[in-house]
Write a protein that holds these residues in place. Structure first.
Motif, short mmCIF file in Angstrom:
data_model
loop_
_atom_site.label_atom_id
_atom_site.label_comp_id
_atom_site.label_asym_id
_atom_site.label_seq_id
_atom_site.Cartn_x
_atom_site.Cartn_y
_atom_site.Cartn_z
N LEU A 46 0.98 -1.16 0.18
CA LEU A 46 -0.01 -0.16 0.11
C LEU A 46 0.76 1.05 0.13
CD1 LEU A 46 -2.63 -1.15 2.77
CD2 LEU A 46 -2.84 -1.20 -0.06
N ASP A 47 0.46 2.24 -0.68
CA ASP A 47 1.12 3.59 -0.65
C ASP A 47 0.74 4.14 0.65
OD1 ASP A 47 2.29 5.92 -2.44
OD2 ASP A 47 0.74 6.73 -1.18
N VAL A 104 1.06 7.19 1.76
CA VAL A 104 0.08 8.50 1.74
C VAL A 104 -1.14 7.93 1.59
CG1 VAL A 104 -0.27 10.55 0.51
CG2 VAL A 104 2.00 9.97 1.00
N GLU A 105 -1.48 7.30 0.77
CA GLU A 105 -3.07 6.59 0.54
C GLU A 105 -3.61 5.92 1.62
OE1 GLU A 105 -5.15 8.05 -2.00
OE2 GLU A 105 -3.33 9.15 -2.26
N ARG A 165 -2.76 6.39 4.80
CA ARG A 165 -3.29 7.36 5.74
C ARG A 165 -4.29 8.33 5.47
NH1 ARG A 165 2.05 6.14 6.25
NH2 ARG A 165 3.02 6.03 8.46
N ARG A 166 -4.42 8.64 4.12
CA ARG A 166 -5.73 9.30 3.55
C ARG A 166 -6.86 8.39 3.92
NH1 ARG A 166 -6.57 10.94 -1.03
NH2 ARG A 166 -7.34 13.11 -0.77
N ARG A 167 -6.81 7.26 3.75
CA ARG A 167 -7.89 6.21 3.92
C ARG A 167 -8.48 6.18 5.41
NH1 ARG A 167 -7.42 0.81 0.38
NH2 ARG A 167 -9.36 0.33 1.68
N ARG A 193 -5.85 15.57 7.35
CA ARG A 193 -5.89 15.01 6.19
C ARG A 193 -5.62 16.33 5.30
NH1 ARG A 193 -10.02 11.01 2.77
NH2 ARG A 193 -9.41 11.61 0.73
N ASP A 212 -2.27 16.28 2.74
CA ASP A 212 -2.54 16.67 1.22
C ASP A 212 -1.47 17.72 0.98
OD1 ASP A 212 -4.04 14.58 1.05
OD2 ASP A 212 -5.91 16.03 1.05
#
Length: 678
Positions: A511-512, A514-515, A517-519, A528, A532
């Motif tokens: 898993l990326d 950053v993505e 953590r965003r999820r 968030r 970003d």
């Protein structure tokens, strides 16, 4: 923080939300009134008959820039430039100034409203005085550039001081300048008010304090942890030129114990210390930090039952850390027939005054605490042990005494950040995203505050910001040496382990970071938005570099950190921070930069170890703080926000340390990543 009742009692002002535009401040006056030559409606801001503005700073400045912030707050509300405001450090006096403690990233949060109100009170009195002089409504007058204006008419503040001082502050409504009309706050990269003095050597720190007739003392400190003085042969020391007195210090009342040598000069005191012959007893001469760390790991709470299979489990070990401020510990005291005078670089002058009065059975008025400029604190200077040593030496010498700690004293007799061991586990969904977590922590409490129970430690440290349910368990035994506050306190332990673990968990599933953590963050969350902003500013990962990402939500503020490294060399750190209204942009950047340097230092080698009962590290030669060539470029993004003013001084270290460790590309099992822990 000073409460409303105390503030109103101190400043003698009634505040209203708006200035009534039709209010006329009395009949027209022919000229300036007879009265005081100074306008001082409160304890924080005053103007003299020449129009000079002085702001009294109630909290110490230990490098966080509180004096510059106060100057900006006062200048904003008095409609002058920051260079027009002279700052003056307040002595220790909680009755006049409220809480004077510096800690918990609370200075800006506690000062911005009282200081602005104090300056706005003076401004509104000046405007009312001018309106009365002209015989016009207050609402038709305005203050700017050190003067009150009405159409083409203008009266400088200096011309209005007597009139304004004759007014009753309780009769003049006070309104703060709306944020939309700020000229300075959040809009200027103002330099520190003391920058020139600091770089030219004019600034006077605690270590520079020398009252008339002052002597100097150094202390022969216990050679191993907990040792007590057994016998003292001071014959040779007392025979040396310049030595005035030798005294044993009781660790129950006079700091950490040892034998103090008081002399006319520092070299004479050091020679006297070298000439002492002292034997020691007790303590733990065989103590070893590796054994302590193993014992902490053995005491970890078990992993609780998970709602599904545990996909990943990891353990992280964190070392002792020293504060190591650039200015070693010091204090000056003079015990007289009427009380005690203290000059100290303390983080809490008011609290120190209260403590000394209680300990020595004196009225508060008999204890006078002068607050010196401080060359770094990071939690260490909340403790009074250097002051207690200076008082004991002054009592024996019958003169003012400055106690000086050497760098070795400072590193080997600190109140250290505790060791800790963390065991984390997680269950995940089919895509590898965590659905449950557990975090078991084994550490010590703080000897400086015994009420730091496991529950308090958990509340201090567990600032996990992501939408993953779970369980956090803390066990905390008694510390085997002195432990105290260290920048970010327990959040620096918890968040480091949690962010490193989350990153490892995501990478195992491809898993990326950053993505992932965003999820796990709400789409409309401040954190968030900060994440970003940090990622957008950082851009793509540069070729040949490895990236680490981490987030933190604490002190009413949020921060996201992106670190890019080439092995053990961190090249660039991008941090996006939301602290609510930005009062002092340069100060925000400086605090984030300081947290990043602390992170680079501790991740890549700085730790305190104990062997044979002694702290091994003695100076910056072996306590490996980052030199200038190891400092990365730091880019700070200020994220706009309508949240209340938040704290900052301790915010950046936890996520910066995690991001830097991840960016190293190493398998992270603790801190530092470049050497065995402990």
């Amino acid at each position: 923080m000073i409460d409303r009742r105390a503030f109103l009692g101190g400043v003698l002002v009634v505040s209203a939300p708006v200035v009534l535009p039709g209010l006329t401040a009395g009949p027209a006056a022919a000229g300036p009134a007879e009265g005081p030559a100074e306008l001082a409606p409160n304890v924080f801001a005053r103007l003299d008959s020449g129009g000079r503005i002085t702001a009294t700073v109630p909290k110490p400045d230990s490098g966080q820039g509180v004096r510059t912030l106060v100057a900006l707050l006062v200048a904003e509300e008095l409609a002058v430039g920051p260079d027009d405001v002279r700052v003056e450090q307040a002595p220790g006096d909680t009755a006049r100034y409220g809480s004077q403690s510096v800690g918990n990233s609370f200075s800006a949060r506690s000062l911005h409203q009282p200081m602005r109100t104090a300056a706005a009170t003076a401004r509104c009195l000046l405007v009312a005085a001018a309106a009365a002089r002209w015989g016009v409504p207050v609402g038709e007058c305005s203050a700017r550039d050190g003067a009150v204006h009405h159409g083409r008419r203008r009266l400088r503040y200096a011309e209005l001081v007597r009139d304004a001082a004759a007014l009753d502050p309780a009769t003049v409504p006070v309104a703060l300048t709306p944020q939309a009309e700020w000229r300075l706050l959040g809009r200027t990269r103002a330099g520190r008010v003391d920058a020139r003095d600091v770089v030219t050597g004019k600034a006077r720190y605690g270590i520079d304090t020398r009252p008339r007739g002052a002597l100097v003392a150094v202390v022969l400190r216990p050679p191993w942890i907990g040792a007590l003085v057994d016998t003292v042969d001071d014959t040779a020391a007392r025979a040396l030129p310049g030595v005035v007195a030798v005294t044993a210090l009781d660790p129950a009342t006079s700091g950490q114990g040892g034998v103090a040598v008081v002399a006319r000069t520092t070299p004479e005191a050091l020679k006297g210390r070298d000439a002492l012959r002292v034997t020691w007893r007790g303590g733990t001469p065989t103590a070893d930090s590796r054994v302590w760390l193993d014992a902490l790991e053995a005491a970890l709470p078990p992993v609780p039952a998970a709602p599904g299979p545990v996909a990943f489990e990891a353990t992280y070990r964190l070392p002792l850390l020293a504060h190591a401020p650039m200015e070693p510990m010091n204090a000056t005291a003079h015990v007289t027939a009427t009380g005690i005078d203290v000059w100290a670089p303390t983080q809490d002058p008011g609290g120190l005054r209260t403590q000394l009065a209680r300990q020595f059975g004196l009225d508060a008025a008999a204890v006078r605490v002068g607050t010196a400029l401080t060359g770094g604190a990071f939690g260490r200077r909340i403790e009074p042990d250097p002051v207690l040593e200076a008082i004991a030496c002054s009592r024996v010498a019958g003169a003012p005494v400055s106690v000086l700690w050497t760098r070795e004293d400072d590193l080997r007799h600190d109140s250290y950040r505790p060791m800790s061991v963390h065991r984390l586990a997680a269950a995940v969904d089919a895509g590898g995203v965590p659905t449950w977590r557990s975090h078991g922590v084994s550490t010590w409490g703080l000897t400086v505050l015994p009420f730091f129970t496991p529950d308090v430690i958990k509340r201090s440290g567990d600032q996990f910001p992501y939408a993953v349910p779970g369980q956090v368990d803390v066990v905390a035994g008694p510390a085997p040496l002195r432990t105290g506050f260290w920048r970010s306190v327990y959040a620096g332990h918890f968040q480091y382990a949690e962010e490193v673990f989350l990153d490892a968990l995501g990478r195992r599933a491809g898993l990326d970071p950053v993505e992932l953590r965003r999820r796990l963050l709400p789409a409309d969350s401040r954190l968030r938005r900060a994440l970003d902003a940090a990622v957008a500013r950082a851009g793509p990962v540069p070729a040949g570099l490895t990236r680490g990402v981490a987030c933190h939500d604490d002190y009413g503020s949020v921060i996201a950190v992106v670190a890019d490294a080439e092995g053990d060399r961190v090249r660039r750190v991008t941090a996006a921070v939301d602290v609510g209204p930005v009062l002092h942009p340069s100060g925000v950047r400086a605090q984030v930069e300081g947290g990043v340097v602390d992170a680079v230092s501790t991740v890549f080698g700085a730790q305190v170890t104990v062997r044979d009962g002694r702290v091994v590290q003695t100076s910056f030669r072996d306590y490996a703080w980052a030199r200038i060539d190891r400092a990365p470029d730091v880019d700070v993004v200020l994220v706009p926000s309508d949240a209340p003013v938040g704290g900052l001084g301790e915010l950046a270290f936890p996520p910066a340390a995690a991001a830097v460790a991840i960016a190293s590309g190493r398998e992270v099992t603790g801190m530092p990543v470049t050497a065995p822990v402990g």
